[in-house]
Design a protein around this motif. Structure first.
Motif, mmCIF file in Angstrom:
data_model
loop_
_atom_site.group_PDB
_atom_site.id
_atom_site.type_symbol
_atom_site.label_atom_id
_atom_site.label_comp_id
_atom_site.label_asym_id
_atom_site.label_seq_id
_atom_site.Cartn_x
_atom_site.Cartn_y
_atom_site.Cartn_z
ATOM 1 N N ALA A 14 32.809 7.467 11.573
ATOM 2 C CA ALA A 14 32.319 7.075 10.252
ATOM 3 C C ALA A 14 30.839 7.421 10.090
ATOM 4 O O ALA A 14 30.395 7.814 9.003
ATOM 5 N N THR A 15 30.073 7.290 11.166
ATOM 6 C CA THR A 15 28.652 7.637 11.103
ATOM 7 C C THR A 15 28.470 9.122 10.841
ATOM 8 O O THR A 15 27.615 9.531 10.041
ATOM 9 N N TYR A 16 29.267 9.959 11.504
ATOM 10 C CA TYR A 16 29.185 11.397 11.253
ATOM 11 C C TYR A 16 29.575 11.722 9.809
ATOM 12 O O TYR A 16 28.953 12.589 9.166
ATOM 13 N N LEU A 17 30.594 11.049 9.288
ATOM 14 C CA LEU A 17 30.995 11.265 7.901
ATOM 15 C C LEU A 17 29.878 10.851 6.945
ATOM 16 O O LEU A 17 29.569 11.558 5.978
ATOM 17 N N ARG A 18 29.253 9.714 7.204
ATOM 18 C CA ARG A 18 28.133 9.277 6.371
ATOM 19 C C ARG A 18 26.977 10.271 6.433
ATOM 20 O O ARG A 18 26.276 10.497 5.441
ATOM 21 N N GLN A 19 26.773 10.858 7.607
ATOM 22 C CA GLN A 19 25.684 11.822 7.749
ATOM 23 C C GLN A 19 25.912 13.037 6.867
ATOM 24 O O GLN A 19 24.987 13.526 6.209
ATOM 25 N N VAL A 20 27.134 13.536 6.826
ATOM 26 C CA VAL A 20 27.447 14.686 5.974
ATOM 27 C C VAL A 20 27.235 14.326 4.508
ATOM 28 O O VAL A 20 26.590 15.059 3.748
ATOM 29 N N ASP A 29 28.672 6.508 23.357
ATOM 30 C CA ASP A 29 28.758 6.226 24.784
ATOM 31 C C ASP A 29 27.396 6.510 25.413
ATOM 32 O O ASP A 29 26.863 7.618 25.269
ATOM 33 N N PRO A 30 26.778 5.537 26.100
ATOM 34 C CA PRO A 30 25.459 5.777 26.690
ATOM 35 C C PRO A 30 25.411 6.996 27.601
ATOM 36 O O PRO A 30 24.375 7.663 27.697
ATOM 37 N N ALA A 31 26.530 7.315 28.247
ATOM 38 C CA ALA A 31 26.556 8.469 29.146
ATOM 39 C C ALA A 31 26.548 9.792 28.387
ATOM 40 O O ALA A 31 26.308 10.844 28.987
ATOM 41 N N ALA A 32 26.820 9.765 27.091
ATOM 42 C CA ALA A 32 26.874 10.992 26.294
ATOM 43 C C ALA A 32 26.052 10.851 25.024
ATOM 44 O O ALA A 32 26.326 11.500 24.023
ATOM 45 N N VAL A 33 25.007 10.015 25.057
ATOM 46 C CA VAL A 33 24.270 9.718 23.838
ATOM 47 C C VAL A 33 23.477 10.931 23.343
ATOM 48 O O VAL A 33 23.306 11.113 22.128
ATOM 49 N N ALA A 34 22.997 11.788 24.239
ATOM 50 C CA ALA A 34 22.237 12.961 23.804
ATOM 51 C C ALA A 34 23.131 13.958 23.083
ATOM 52 O O ALA A 34 22.753 14.530 22.049
ATOM 53 N N ALA A 35 24.336 14.190 23.624
ATOM 54 C CA ALA A 35 25.277 15.079 22.953
ATOM 55 C C ALA A 35 25.674 14.513 21.599
ATOM 56 O O ALA A 35 25.809 15.245 20.607
ATOM 57 N N ALA A 36 25.875 13.193 21.526
ATOM 58 C CA ALA A 36 26.231 12.563 20.254
ATOM 59 C C ALA A 36 25.092 12.698 19.246
ATOM 60 O O ALA A 36 25.332 12.937 18.057
ATOM 61 N N ALA A 37 23.844 12.556 19.706
ATOM 62 C CA ALA A 37 22.693 12.716 18.816
ATOM 63 C C ALA A 37 22.585 14.148 18.319
ATOM 64 O O ALA A 37 22.265 14.390 17.145
ATOM 65 N N GLY A 38 22.833 15.109 19.207
ATOM 66 C CA GLY A 38 22.820 16.501 18.775
ATOM 67 C C GLY A 38 23.881 16.777 17.729
ATOM 68 O O GLY A 38 23.654 17.506 16.755
ATOM 69 N N LEU A 39 25.066 16.172 17.902
ATOM 70 C CA LEU A 39 26.143 16.369 16.941
ATOM 71 C C LEU A 39 25.784 15.736 15.598
ATOM 72 O O LEU A 39 26.185 16.238 14.542
ATOM 73 N N LEU A 40 25.010 14.646 15.611
ATOM 74 C CA LEU A 40 24.555 14.041 14.359
ATOM 75 C C LEU A 40 23.694 15.031 13.575
ATOM 76 O O LEU A 40 23.825 15.154 12.347
ATOM 77 N N ARG A 41 22.819 15.747 14.264
ATOM 78 C CA ARG A 41 22.000 16.768 13.609
ATOM 79 C C ARG A 41 22.876 17.905 13.078
ATOM 80 O O ARG A 41 22.599 18.484 12.024
#
Length: 441
Positions: free
Chosen positions: A252-258, A367-379
Motif C-alpha cells: 500500500a505504501t508503494y501504491l501511495r508513492q506512485v 523487513d529490517p534485513a532488507a530495509v535499504a532495498a525497500a527504500a530504493g524501491l520506494l524511490r
C-alpha cells in the motif's frame, strides 16, 4: 548521509536550466537533449533497489563510498564530454552513483535505531525528506548561477567537489560492517536483469505512449512474468515476492508513492508550463509564483517531521491534494497573481506531508534485513509517478499549455488524489506505524 542523499535530486533539477545551452553547443534538438533527463531517471529507477540490496548485504559504507566516487567520475566525464552521447553516459553514471546514498541512509538509520533502542527516529527521517525537497527547490537556481559563472559544463563539474566531500566524510564517519555471511556470492543476477528490463520497457512506454511502440508493453509483460517466476523459485531472490505479498501495508505504501508522486509532479510540470504559456508570465515570474509551493512543502514537512504519527500526515496530505487539484479548475488566463500564489501554497502542503508520511511508513513496515532495498524501491515508484505525470502533461497539452488543457490535467490529477484518499482512509495499519518499540541489539 544527508549530503550524499541530496546528490540525486540536485542533479535531477539542475539539468533543467542546462538543456538549452547544451543543445546549442552540440546542435541537438530538444528531443535529443531530453535524454539527459531520461537517462538519469532510468538509471536511478533501476539502480536504487539494486544498490539498496547490495547495501543490505555489504553494509552502507562500501556502497556509499563506491557510489559517491562514481559521481565524481561522472562529473569529470560531463565536464570534458566531447559529444551529447558522452553527456548521456555521464548522466547514466550519475544516476547509478547517486543511487547508493539514500538506501544507505535508511539502512544506517535503522541499524542505529536497533543499536540504541530508539523506536522512531522521526527527526532523522524528517531531515532526509526536507533535505531532498530543499535541493530540488534550489537546483535550478544553483544550475543557473553555475552556468552564468562558467557555462553549462559547471553543472557537471560541481559534482567533483561534492563527491570529494562525501568521500572524506564517509571515510571518516561511516561505520565499517562485515558482509552478511554466505550472501556475497549469491546475488540474483538473473532477477536483477529481468527487473531492469521490466522497468526500462515500462518507463520508456509511459514517457511516450503510442501504438507504434506496442512492443514495449509486450516486453514489460514478458519481463514481469519471467521476473515473478524467477523470484518465486530461486532460493535467494533479489526481491522476495512471497514476503512482499504477505506485507500488504508495504504494498500500500508503494501504491501511495506512485499516486502521490504522480499528482506532485503533474502539478510541477503542468502548472509551471501553463503559467508561462497559458497565463503569459515570464520564466522568472513563473519561477517566483511556484516558489511558495516548494517553501510550503518544506514547512509542512519540517513542522510535522518529529511526530511519529503517519496516518494523520497522509490523510491531511491527500485532502489538500484534492483541494489543490480542484483549485486548478478555477484558474484562467486572467487570474490574478494572488490567486496563482494561493493555489501553489495549497499544493505545497501535500508535497511535504505525503512524501514524509510514505518514507516514515516504509521505515517501519519493511523487513529490517532488507530495509535499504525497500527504500530504493520506494524511490523507483516515485520515478514511475514522475514519468506518469510527464506523460499526462504531454497528453493534456498537445498544442501548448492552454487553460483548457490545464483543466483536463486537473481532472486527471483530481481522480488520482481521490484514489489516494480512498487507499489511505481505510488502512488502519497506518495508525500503528511507529508505535512498536525497537529492541536494542
Amino acid at each position: 548521509m544527508v549530503l550524499g542523499s541530496v546528490l540525486n535530486p540536485i542533479n535531477s533539477s539542475m539539468i533543467a536550466v542546462a538543456l538549452v545551452p547544451i543543445g546549442a553547443a552540440f546542435g541537438a534538438s530538444p528531443a535529443e537533449t531530453a535524454w539527459l533527463v531520461t537517462a538519469l531517471y532510468l538509471a536511478t529507477a533501476v539502480g536504487q533497489p539494486v544498490i539498496g540490496r547490495l547495501v543490505d548485504d555489504y553494509g552502507p559504507r562500501r556502497l556509499y563510498l563506491a557510489g559517491t566516487a562514481l559521481v565524481g567520475l561522472a562529473g569529470v566525464l560531463g565536464a570534458l564530454a566531447p559529444s551529447l552521447g558522452a553527456l548521456v553516459v555521464a548522466r547514466v553514471l550519475l544516476g547509478l552513483g547517486t543511487s547508493a546514498a539514500y538506501p544507505a541512509a535508511i539502512h544506517l538509520t535503522r541499524s542505529e535505531a536497533e543499536r540504541t533502542g530508539q523506536s522512531s527516529p522521526a527527526g532523522v527521517l524528517a531531515v532526509l525528506a526536507v533535505a531532498g525537497q530543499t535541493v530540488a527547490v534550489i537546483g535550478p537556481t544553483l544550475g543557473g548561477l553555475l552556468i552564468g559563472l562558467g557555462g553549462w559544463r559547471t553543472v557537471f563539474a560541481v559534482n567533483v567537489p561534492l563527491s570529494l566531500t562525501c568521500l572524506a566524510l564517509g571515510a571518516a564517519r561511516l561505520p565499517a560492517t562485515a558482509p552478511r555471511r554466505g550472501r556475497g556470492n549469491r546475488l540474483d543476477h538473473a532477477g536483477i536483469a529481468l527487473f531492469a528490463i521490466l522497468l526500462l520497457a515500462l518507463m520508456l512506454f509511459v514517457m511516450k505512449p503510442g501504438t507504434a511502440r506496442w512492443y514495449l508493453p509486450v516486453l514489460t509483460v514478458l519481463a514481469a512474468v519471467g521476473f515473478a517466476v524467477r523470484e518465486t523459485r530461486t532460493r535467494n531472490p533479489f526481491i522476495d515476492l512471497r514476503a512482499l505479498a504477505r506485507n500488504r501495508p508495504l504494498i500500500a505504501t508503494y501504491l501511495r508513492q506512485v499516486l502521490g508522486s504522480t499528482g506532485t509532479y503533474a502539478f510541477l510540470y503542468g502548472y509551471t508550463q501553463w503559467l508561462e504559456e497559458g497565463r503569459g508570465l515570464s520564466a522568472a515570474s513563473a519561477g517566483l509564483v511556484v516558489l511558495p509551493l516548494s517553501l510550503t512543502g518544506l514547512a509542512s514537512a519540517a513542522v510535522t517531521g518529529r511526530s511519529a504519527a503517519v496516518r494523520g500526515k497522509l490523510v491531511i496530505g491527500s485532502v489538500f491534494q484534492m483541494a489543490a487539484c480542484a483549485a486548478l479548475l478555477l484558474l484562467g488566463s486572467t487570474s490574478g497573481v494572488a490567486l496563482l500564489i494561493a493555489v501553489g501554497v495549497l499544493a505545497g502542503i501535500p508535497q511535504g506531508l505525503i512524501g514524509l508520511g510514505n518514507q516514515s511508513a516504509l521505515y517501519h513496515q519493511a523487513d529490517p534485513a532488507a530495509v535499504a532495498a525497500a527504500a530504493g524501491l520506494l524511490r523507483t515508484f516515485m520515478y514511475l509517478g514522475a514519468m506518469a505525470a510527464s506523460a499526462a502533461t504531454a497528453a493534456s497539452f498537445p498544442d501548448g499549455a492552454t487553460t483548457g488543457g490545464l483543466h483536463h490535467l486537473a481532472l486527471f490529477m483530481l481522480g488520482g488524489a481521490a484514489l489516494l484518499f480512498v487507499v489511505i482512509l481505510p488502512d488502519r495499519s497506518l495508525g500503528r506505524v511507529g508505535t512498536a518499540a525497537v529492541k536494542p541489539n
